[in-house]
Design an enzyme around this catalytic site. Structure first.
Site, mmCIF file in Angstrom:
data_model
loop_
_atom_site.group_PDB
_atom_site.id
_atom_site.type_symbol
_atom_site.label_atom_id
_atom_site.label_comp_id
_atom_site.label_asym_id
_atom_site.label_seq_id
_atom_site.Cartn_x
_atom_site.Cartn_y
_atom_site.Cartn_z
ATOM 1 N N GLU A 1 0.809 -1.227 0.000
ATOM 2 C CA GLU A 1 0.000 0.000 0.000
ATOM 3 C C GLU A 1 0.845 1.283 0.000
ATOM 4 O OE1 GLU A 1 -3.882 -1.730 2.397
ATOM 5 O OE2 GLU A 1 -2.212 -1.015 3.604
HETATM 6 C C1 TNX Z 1 -4.646 -4.095 5.204
HETATM 7 S S1 TNX Z 1 -3.277 -5.971 3.504
HETATM 8 C C2 TNX Z 1 -3.363 -3.841 5.637
HETATM 9 C C3 TNX Z 1 -3.166 -3.228 6.951
HETATM 10 C C4 TNX Z 1 -4.457 -2.973 7.676
HETATM 11 C C5 TNX Z 1 -5.431 -4.089 7.419
HETATM 12 C C6 TNX Z 1 -6.730 -3.964 8.144
HETATM 13 C C7 TNX Z 1 -2.039 -5.239 4.197
HETATM 14 C C8 TNX Z 1 -0.734 -5.787 3.881
HETATM 15 N N1 TNX Z 1 -2.219 -4.202 4.991
HETATM 16 O O1 TNX Z 1 -2.420 -2.053 6.818
HETATM 17 O O2 TNX Z 1 -4.178 -2.884 9.036
HETATM 18 O O3 TNX Z 1 -5.692 -4.158 6.046
HETATM 19 O O4 TNX Z 1 -7.542 -5.084 7.899
#
Ligand code: TNX
Length: 526
Positions: A332
């Site tokens: 992300e």
């Molecule tokens: C996705 S999927 C995230 C986290 C969040 C989470 C909450 C991923 C690698 N990262 O940053 O805490 O969703 O469900």
């Protein structure tokens, strides 16, 4: 004397295994039904989770009493100590560790790789494995063959049985997000004990994110004095000193659990950016962040201080961590221009390789053009991959890496059990039921990534929405039990109905240990 209970077992076991193992279809449930449904005494022996690969019931049982001793020498000694430390308070029995005993723990070659052999007969209990880690897994099975301490039982009987057991995958992990909310060492140790019961052998600690930096790094005191001083919702946060982190690592090691530290980067870095203005491209520190958005922060790829910083962080973490892996996140990173992301991951890869560790990243790092050979990807997209995630995952495998499977819609423990619940998130197709957490096969999620390309499974627990141990355990249990069985038991031997009935019995142990759990629909809870 010490071997008395082997007599009468050794030959039959060899015969049974010689015929059963090559068939590989000899399932525990098959044997329970066909061979021994009549012989379940005194404790129904179907409580074991994750389900052992091979098991037959015998007749009769062994009962622990005042004269029972434990024989665990040399490499087996620490596991013996662990066992008596659990059983003495639970039973009130003296259980001395002596050279001769009715409970015999042995480390010797010739047992299932990564697993153990266990036999209970009326004259004693014998557990053997190639190494102490395997023996520890056998002891976890024995714990579940004994009655839970809370029932007030004074007769500690174990039904005669023969088990030969080994894991499907070598990496069986839980992840705890200590960045969104901070959890003290005592809670982390408690979770280590919780997951040891399920034969999980990795705890991945998400140590830094936008909302908090949780590990002291020498030479960078503001990371913790500022970056560690808050959390989601604006609470006071916290952090681990290096001594505390070492203490967690040592405690995990005493349960044969490897710690995987994660510093998420180049995104998810607001806490670091807030601590040191110089880490920002603008030279201006953002305020601490207490919300739950993602994708807005980035390290500054072309500043030399960024690389001094990351070299210090990754080198110190590598030195503190005996396990083979360093997790660098990489997910992300929407605030990092794509070209910068390429250069960033390549350079981080070089630093990690220089520490001698293997790099792990969320599957997003498959995008990178240059990675150390063998970099591990952690797959977090759904069990039906959305556009892109399959290709990114395959790109890691093509470069010699394996995948850790943690599909969000089945393995993310922070997903709500039901939409009306007041803790948990719901972005990953929540509600997430126990049936869904159980009902997937890691080897059929990403096409081109089969059994051989999979290192294992992991159940991440993100902490945006909770802050207490009781909430943590409530979200984890029982879904983490399902993920543990997905990682341990052969796919062909897994059936939800059978699992649900064992899970209902296992809840007696959760109760006895004071572990909070959700009484999810579809399980015949007692
Ligand atoms: C996705 S999927 C995230 C986290 C969040 C989470 C909450 C991923 C690698 N990262 O940053 O805490 O969703 O469900």
């Amino acid at each position: 004397m010490a071997f008395k209970h082997r007599v009468g077992w050794y030959v039959p076991l060899a015969v049974v295994l010689a015929t059963a193992v090559p068939v590989a279809g000899a399932t525990i449930s098959g044997f329970d039904e066909n061979v021994a449904a009549q012989a379940l005494a005194p404790m129904a022996a179907r409580t074991v989770v994750p389900a052992p690969v091979f098991r037959v019931q015998g007749t009769g049982s062994f009962t622990l009493d005042k004269s029972t001793a434990v024989d665990a020498r040399d490499e087996a000694a620490p596991v013996g100590e662990y066992l008596v430390n659990l059983l003495r308070p639970a039973t009130g029995l003296p259980l001395p560790m002596s050279g001769v005993g009715d409970i015999e723990l042995v480390v010797e070659p010739g047992h299932p790789p990564g697993g153990y052999d266990l036999r209970v007969s009326p004259s004693g209990i014998w557990i053997a494995a190639d190494d102490a880690a395997g023996l520890f897994l056998g002891v976890q099975t024995l714990r579940q063959l004994l009655p839970p301490a809370s029932t007030g039982t004074t007769r500690f009987g174990v039904a005669s049985t023969t088990i030969s057991d080994q894991p499907r995958f070598s990496y069986r992990g839980a992840m705890l997000d200590v960045a969104r909310h901070f959890f003290p060492v005592s809670v982390v140790k408690r979770y280590i004990d919780d997951i040891a019961l399920l034969k999980l052998n990795v705890l991945h600690l998400h140590l830094a994110d936008d909302q908090g930096w949780r590990i002291a790094i020498d030479g960078w005191p503001r990371l913790t004095s500022i970056g560690g001083s808050s959390e989601v919702g604006g609470g006071t946060g916290g952090f681990y000193t290096q001594a505390q982190y070492r203490d967690i690592v040592a405690y995990a090691a005493s349960r044969y659990i490897t710690i995987v530290p994660e510093i998420d980067m180049p995104g998810h870095t607001n806490a670091a950016l807030a601590s040191y203005p110089a880490l920002n491209c603008s030279g201006v520190a953002p305020p601490l962040y207490h919300g739950t958005s993602v994708g807005f922060s980035s390290l500054c790829v072309d500043k030399s201080i960024t690389w001094t910083f990351l070299t210090d962080v990754l080198t110190q973490l590598a030195a503190l961590t005996p396990g083979p892996w360093l997790h660098v996140g990489g997910d992300e990173s929407a605030a990092t221009p794509l070209n910068d992301y390429y250069r960033f991951v390549a350079r981080v890869g070089t630093i990690v390789a220089g520490t001698g560790k293997t790099m792990i990243g969320w599957h997003d790092i498959g995008r990178s053009l240059s990675l150390p050979k063998g970099t591990i990807g952690e797959y977090w997209d759904f069990t039906t991959p959305r556009p892109g995630s399959g290709a990114l995952s395959r790109s890691l495998v093509k470069r010699g890496g394996k995948l850790i499977m943690a599909p969000a819609n089945v393995a993310y423990l922070d997903q709500k059990y039901a939409l009306g619940e007041n803790i948990g998130t719901q972005w990953a197709q929540a509600p997430l039921t126990i049936q869904e957490s159980y009902g997937w096969d890691p080897a059929t999620v990403v096409s081109g990534v089969g059994e051989e390309q999979i290192l294992g499974v992991e159940a991440p627990l993100w902490s945006e929405t909770f802050s207490t141990l009781s909430q943590l355990e409530y979200l984890a249990f029982p879904r983490i039990v399902a993920i543990a069985e997905v990682g341990w038991t052969p796919q062909k031997d897994r059936h939800f109905k059978d699992f649900a009935s064992r899970l209902a019995s296992f809840a007696n142990y959760l109760q006895a240990l004071g572990i909070n759990y959700k009484r999810t629909p579809g399980v015949p809870w007692h």
